[in-house]
Design an enzyme around this catalytic site. Structure first.
Site, PDB file in Angstrom:
ATOM      1  N   CYS A   1      -3.863  -0.972  -2.055  1.00  0.00           N
ATOM      2  CA  CYS A   1      -4.123   0.441  -2.356  1.00  0.00           C
ATOM      3  C   CYS A   1      -5.088   0.562  -3.538  1.00  0.00           C
ATOM      4  O   CYS A   1      -4.829   0.016  -4.623  1.00  0.00           O
ATOM      5  CB  CYS A   1      -2.787   1.097  -2.712  1.00  0.00           C
ATOM      6  SG  CYS A   1      -2.911   2.835  -3.105  1.00  0.00           S
TER       7      CYS A   1
ATOM      8  N   ASP B   1       0.849  -1.201   0.000  1.00  0.00           N
ATOM      9  CA  ASP B   1       0.000   0.000   0.000  1.00  0.00           C
ATOM     10  C   ASP B   1       0.882   1.247   0.000  1.00  0.00           C
ATOM     11  O   ASP B   1       2.073   1.177   0.313  1.00  0.00           O
ATOM     12  CB  ASP B   1      -0.918   0.017   1.237  1.00  0.00           C
ATOM     13  CG  ASP B   1      -1.820   1.243   1.251  1.00  0.00           C
ATOM     14  OD1 ASP B   1      -2.544   1.451   0.258  1.00  0.00           O
ATOM     15  OD2 ASP B   1      -1.786   2.014   2.232  1.00  0.00           O
ATOM     16  N   SER B   2       0.261   2.379  -0.276  1.00  0.00           N
ATOM     17  CA  SER B   2       0.988   3.650  -0.252  1.00  0.00           C
ATOM     18  C   SER B   2       1.446   4.004   1.165  1.00  0.00           C
ATOM     19  O   SER B   2       2.376   4.793   1.319  1.00  0.00           O
ATOM     20  CB  SER B   2       0.099   4.768  -0.790  1.00  0.00           C
ATOM     21  OG  SER B   2      -1.106   4.843  -0.050  1.00  0.00           O
TER      22      SER B   2
ATOM     23  N   GLU C   1      -5.895  10.174   8.901  1.00  0.00           N
ATOM     24  CA  GLU C   1      -4.508  10.120   9.359  1.00  0.00           C
ATOM     25  C   GLU C   1      -4.297  10.964  10.623  1.00  0.00           C
ATOM     26  O   GLU C   1      -3.504  10.609  11.484  1.00  0.00           O
ATOM     27  CB  GLU C   1      -3.569  10.621   8.256  1.00  0.00           C
ATOM     28  CG  GLU C   1      -3.631   9.750   7.029  1.00  0.00           C
ATOM     29  CD  GLU C   1      -2.322   9.118   6.662  1.00  0.00           C
ATOM     30  OE1 GLU C   1      -1.278   9.599   7.093  1.00  0.00           O
ATOM     31  OE2 GLU C   1      -2.363   8.114   5.927  1.00  0.00           O
TER      32      GLU C   1
ATOM     33  N   TYR D   1      -0.407   8.848  -2.279  1.00  0.00           N
ATOM     34  CA  TYR D   1      -0.326   8.554  -3.707  1.00  0.00           C
ATOM     35  C   TYR D   1      -1.480   9.201  -4.486  1.00  0.00           C
ATOM     36  O   TYR D   1      -1.385   9.362  -5.699  1.00  0.00           O
ATOM     37  CB  TYR D   1      -0.472   7.038  -3.927  1.00  0.00           C
ATOM     38  CG  TYR D   1       0.760   6.180  -3.753  1.00  0.00           C
ATOM     39  CD1 TYR D   1       1.968   6.669  -3.243  1.00  0.00           C
ATOM     40  CD2 TYR D   1       0.706   4.827  -4.114  1.00  0.00           C
ATOM     41  CE1 TYR D   1       3.068   5.833  -3.093  1.00  0.00           C
ATOM     42  CE2 TYR D   1       1.793   3.988  -3.976  1.00  0.00           C
ATOM     43  CZ  TYR D   1       2.977   4.483  -3.466  1.00  0.00           C
ATOM     44  OH  TYR D   1       4.058   3.653  -3.336  1.00  0.00           O
TER      45      TYR D   1
ATOM     46  N   CYS E   1     -11.321   3.807  -1.034  1.00  0.00           N
ATOM     47  CA  CYS E   1     -10.013   4.221  -0.514  1.00  0.00           C
ATOM     48  C   CYS E   1      -9.776   3.462   0.793  1.00  0.00           C
ATOM     49  O   CYS E   1     -10.706   3.278   1.592  1.00  0.00           O
ATOM     50  CB  CYS E   1     -10.001   5.731  -0.280  1.00  0.00           C
ATOM     51  SG  CYS E   1      -8.531   6.344   0.553  1.00  0.00           S
ATOM     52  N   THR E   2      -8.533   3.067   0.991  1.00  0.00           N
ATOM     53  CA  THR E   2      -8.194   2.213   2.139  1.00  0.00           C
ATOM     54  C   THR E   2      -8.496   2.832   3.502  1.00  0.00           C
ATOM     55  O   THR E   2      -8.648   2.120   4.485  1.00  0.00           O
ATOM     56  CB  THR E   2      -6.677   1.919   2.106  1.00  0.00           C
ATOM     57  OG1 THR E   2      -5.984   3.168   1.932  1.00  0.00           O
ATOM     58  CG2 THR E   2      -6.322   0.956   1.004  1.00  0.00           C
ATOM     59  N   HIS E   3      -8.548   4.192   3.552  1.00  0.00           N
ATOM     60  CA  HIS E   3      -8.748   4.854   4.850  1.00  0.00           C
ATOM     61  C   HIS E   3     -10.207   4.877   5.290  1.00  0.00           C
ATOM     62  O   HIS E   3     -10.493   5.085   6.464  1.00  0.00           O
ATOM     63  CB  HIS E   3      -8.270   6.305   4.792  1.00  0.00           C
ATOM     64  CG  HIS E   3      -6.779   6.465   4.698  1.00  0.00           C
ATOM     65  ND1 HIS E   3      -6.038   5.930   3.674  1.00  0.00           N
ATOM     66  CD2 HIS E   3      -5.902   7.102   5.512  1.00  0.00           C
ATOM     67  CE1 HIS E   3      -4.764   6.250   3.847  1.00  0.00           C
ATOM     68  NE2 HIS E   3      -4.652   6.950   4.956  1.00  0.00           N
TER      69      HIS E   3
HETATM   70  N1  DGL Z   1      -4.061   3.941  -0.132  1.00  0.00           N
HETATM   71  C1  DGL Z   1      -4.654   4.988  -0.927  1.00  0.00           C
HETATM   72  C2  DGL Z   1      -5.882   4.440  -1.673  1.00  0.00           C
HETATM   73  O1  DGL Z   1      -6.526   3.506  -1.237  1.00  0.00           O
HETATM   74  C3  DGL Z   1      -5.071   6.176  -0.091  1.00  0.00           C
HETATM   75  C4  DGL Z   1      -3.948   7.002   0.472  1.00  0.00           C
HETATM   76  C5  DGL Z   1      -3.077   7.714  -0.544  1.00  0.00           C
HETATM   77  O2  DGL Z   1      -3.556   8.625  -1.267  1.00  0.00           O
HETATM   78  O3  DGL Z   1      -1.923   7.335  -0.625  1.00  0.00           O
HETATM   79  O4  DGL Z   1      -6.210   4.942  -2.708  1.00  0.00           O
END
Ligand code: DGL
Length: 282
Positions: free
Chosen positions: A69, A6-7, A152, A38, A182-184
């Site tokens: 990600c 992941d990023s 975050e 990312y 999105c993962t968050h």
């Molecule tokens: N992990 C990224 C996603 O799921 C989110 C965080 C980032 O922008 O790096 O798209």
């Protein structure tokens, strides 16, 4: 051993589901937190970063890498599969976007909304994958660049989070299903539940992706075999910060986080020579 990429921190929410579904499997997580986020980066940079990280996980002994990600799954998955996992290759790369699209199509009654990073939205990949499965489904999407930083900061349970989610959701009128692209966003699930109209189904791709991975492993015997459920965590940012903040995303304490140095834009094998940065606390 399964590699998970992941990023940064967010993919730990996917790792949590993978470990729940496959508790016996050893996993190595690589969070590129020193170069995150990312979500607003250009495609060429993302292809380059993702190649470096996937290669690193292969070199750690993984024959399978799961791209947790959404941004990389949407922008680079095909590229990574063609480069590393072509016919006859012993290496495999899977992503989160196709399971997300599958689940959205299964639960929708006709209109899917998507919230995601700017790059995920501009890739159009979720729209394409949903239409491959059912071209009659209407899809509306909206970039939600404020949400990952709010998570975050640890502000999931705040008026800022509620306002931001409400404003983004208001831009997706008439949807019956909302794909959290999105993962968050799983950390914002309680806020999403408060904000969306009654009857809107929230789709978090991660638990479903974990179930699909269980099926995939059964169909590909020998790619990864059960071990002891060991976990290694590597990051390009500050490993102490990663260990400190990562637990919130993973839902359990992280093991000692191993640093990966970055030298002139490449991942290095040597230890970092200077003080690395990281996404949560720079
Ligand atoms: N992990 C990224 C996603 O799921 C989110 C965080 C980032 O922008 O790096 O798209």
């Amino acid at each position: 051993m399964i590699g998970v990429y992941d990023s940064g921190y967010g993919g730990l929410t996917v790792l949590r589901e993978l470990r729940r579904a496959l508790p016996q499997y050893d996993m190595v997580y690589l969070g590129d937190s020193g170069r995150a986020p990312y979500g607003g980066r250009d495609v060429d940079t993302l292809l380059d970063f993702s190649e470096q990280c996937v290669e690193r996980l292969f070199s750690e002994g993984c024959k399978l890498v799961v791209v947790a990600c959404n941004t990389i799954s949407c922008v680079a998955l095909r590229h990574l599969q063609q480069r590393y996992a072509g016919a006859g290759s012993a290496q495999h790369v899977l992503g989160i976007s196709i399971p997300g699209a599958e689940l959205a199509v299964q639960v929708t009654s006709g209109h899917v909304g998507i919230l995601a990073t700017a790059r995920t939205v501009s890739s159009g990949t979720y729209v394409t994958e949903i239409h491959k499965l059912n071209p009659t489904v209407r899809v509306s999407q909206r970039a939600a660049p404020l949400l990952a930083p709010i998570v975050e900061e640890g502000w999931e349970d705040s008026s800022i989070a509620r306002d931001a989610v409400a404003r983004y959701v208001a831009d997706l009128p008439g949807i019956d299903t909302l794909l959290l692209g999105c993962t968050h966003y799983p950390l914002l699930l309680p806020v999403f539940r408060e904000v969306v109209a009654p009857g809107v189904t929230l789709v978090d791709p991660a638990p479903y992706a974990a179930r699909r991975l269980v099926d995939w492993l059964a169909r590909h015997p020998g790619v990864a075999t059960p071990g002891t459920g060991a976990l290694r965590v590597l990051c390009t940012g500050n490993p102490a910060n990663f260990a400190l903040h990562g637990g919130r995303f993973l839902g359990e304490r992280l093991p000692v986080v191993e640093p990966i140095a970055e030298v002139r834009g490449r991942l290095a094998n040597a230890d970092p020579q200077d003080s690395p940065t990281g996404q949560v606390v720079r």
